[in-house]
Enzyme design. Sequence first.
Site: not given
Ligand code: ARG
Length: 508
Positions: A295, A335, A301, A130, A340, A303, A47, A308, A175-176
């Site tokens: 446009s 965990y 136009k 964790n 992640q 818009n 990550s 939107e 309404t509606h």
């Molecule tokens: N990148 C992990 C997450 O976002 C961090 C925690 C990883 N912990 C583990 N026990 N593998 O959750």
Amino acid sequence: MRADGDVPTADDDPTAAGDESAAGSDGSGVVRRDRFSGGPARNFLSSLAADERIFAADLAVDRAHVVMLAEQGIVDEAVAGEILAAIDDVEDAGHGALPDGEDVHEAIETAVVDRVGPDGGKMHTARSRNDEVAACIRYRLRADLLDAVEGTVALREALVETAEDHVDTVMPGYTHLQPAQPTTVAHFLLSYESAVARDTARLLDASDRTNRSPLGAAAFAGTPFDIDRERTAELLGFDGIVENSMDAAAGRDFLAESTAALATHATTLSGLAEDIVVFANRGFVDLADEYASTSSIMPQKVNPDTLELVRAVAGDAVGGLTGLLTTLKGLPRAYNRDLQRATPHAWETVDAVTEATDVAAGAVATAEWPEETLEAAAGEGFSTATGVADALAMAGVPFRTAHEVLAAASEEADDGTPDIDTLDAVTVDVIGESLFEYVSRERVEAALDPVESVASRDSVGGPAPEAVAAQLEAAAAGIETDAAALDERRDALAAAATTLESEVAAYV
Ligand code: ARG
């Protein structure tokens, strides 16, 4: 990433893609070198790129943890100083300079160990990724939520300021999507101010519940070290701790709650955007050029594209919430790596919704409401019928009977809008007495006039100017309260950051 499209095998060298600079000396993170050298799923697992969002948060969490470890005598002060100096250095180098790793937590630790030597590894005493990642997400999200709150407050200001200018500007209410009863632009805008005020409250609430420290939970099962969880919480500006260590490591309901508050707000915004799109179509509101779009082919136009897009952000937010909840659903304690992939849903949602809020505020603040057009349309579709029925009912005719009179009169008229004589004739048909036995002609005329009609509906929260004046006052007071609540929270976070900085300085 592999560019050759080959299916990677376990024999592949994970560093062969020329990623040397992003790896420790042996091509993998220094941390737990023997345990994780990569493999075919290395990129899938990591990550690190997405973690840029929590790079600064992780540095703060590391600093607070190391300061606490030193204060508790768990790590000696000299080593703490070396680690803290290395963290400063890692910060200066930036997220992009981090070595390869499963995530930012591992990469920073690797970078610290690279600088300090094996003693750098003492920074991970009495914690786990964790509790660390949960702390980082909470640390970053609370600030993002406060930015979202700021956006909602600014939108409310724009709504109130525009409403102040249009307390007497009558317009059709629907309404509606059918003309229903005349109201005013102020009353319409304040209806959204009220809704956005509740959105602000939900976001503040979510930010308060997010702002609790899970640090010290370690993997989920606590630690034998004599840590001080309250101290790290304090150093990081958290309002307290998430006590149960298993809950602290596993709990992501703060993400769900925050994303739900954002999705709810996005839904409010989508209604406001839709109303403005429809009103622009009818010539009831003129968007400023900077919030409109032209446009590429049709020269005439203008818009309402920005609105939107604001309307569409509700789709992103509901998608984010759905993705998040679906990921969290059924996860066992404590965990699981699924978490992640839960986090980015919250980042994407908070970014999209905050941006949409800012755009909506700008569009509202710069839009014009053409009074004559609105007033001319306000009585369309016999929208004053209810007022005449109310007048009859006030004179003692049962409301249901009065309703019948007006419905029959409307049916009688070619365009659905009867004149006073038709009203009278139908009253005779239905009740057997002239309309004017109950209500004076002037009173009926007044009831049929959109301005008078609005003025008569002065019940609490209604559109009559004096009722709206009270709503304006309450809205302004609410904005002030929430702006102060926002400042207070930001000041507390800034003060904690300053404290942490000076605590760190004592070691470095
Ligand atoms: N990148 C992990 C997450 O976002 C961090 C925690 C990883 N912990 C583990 N026990 N593998 O959750």
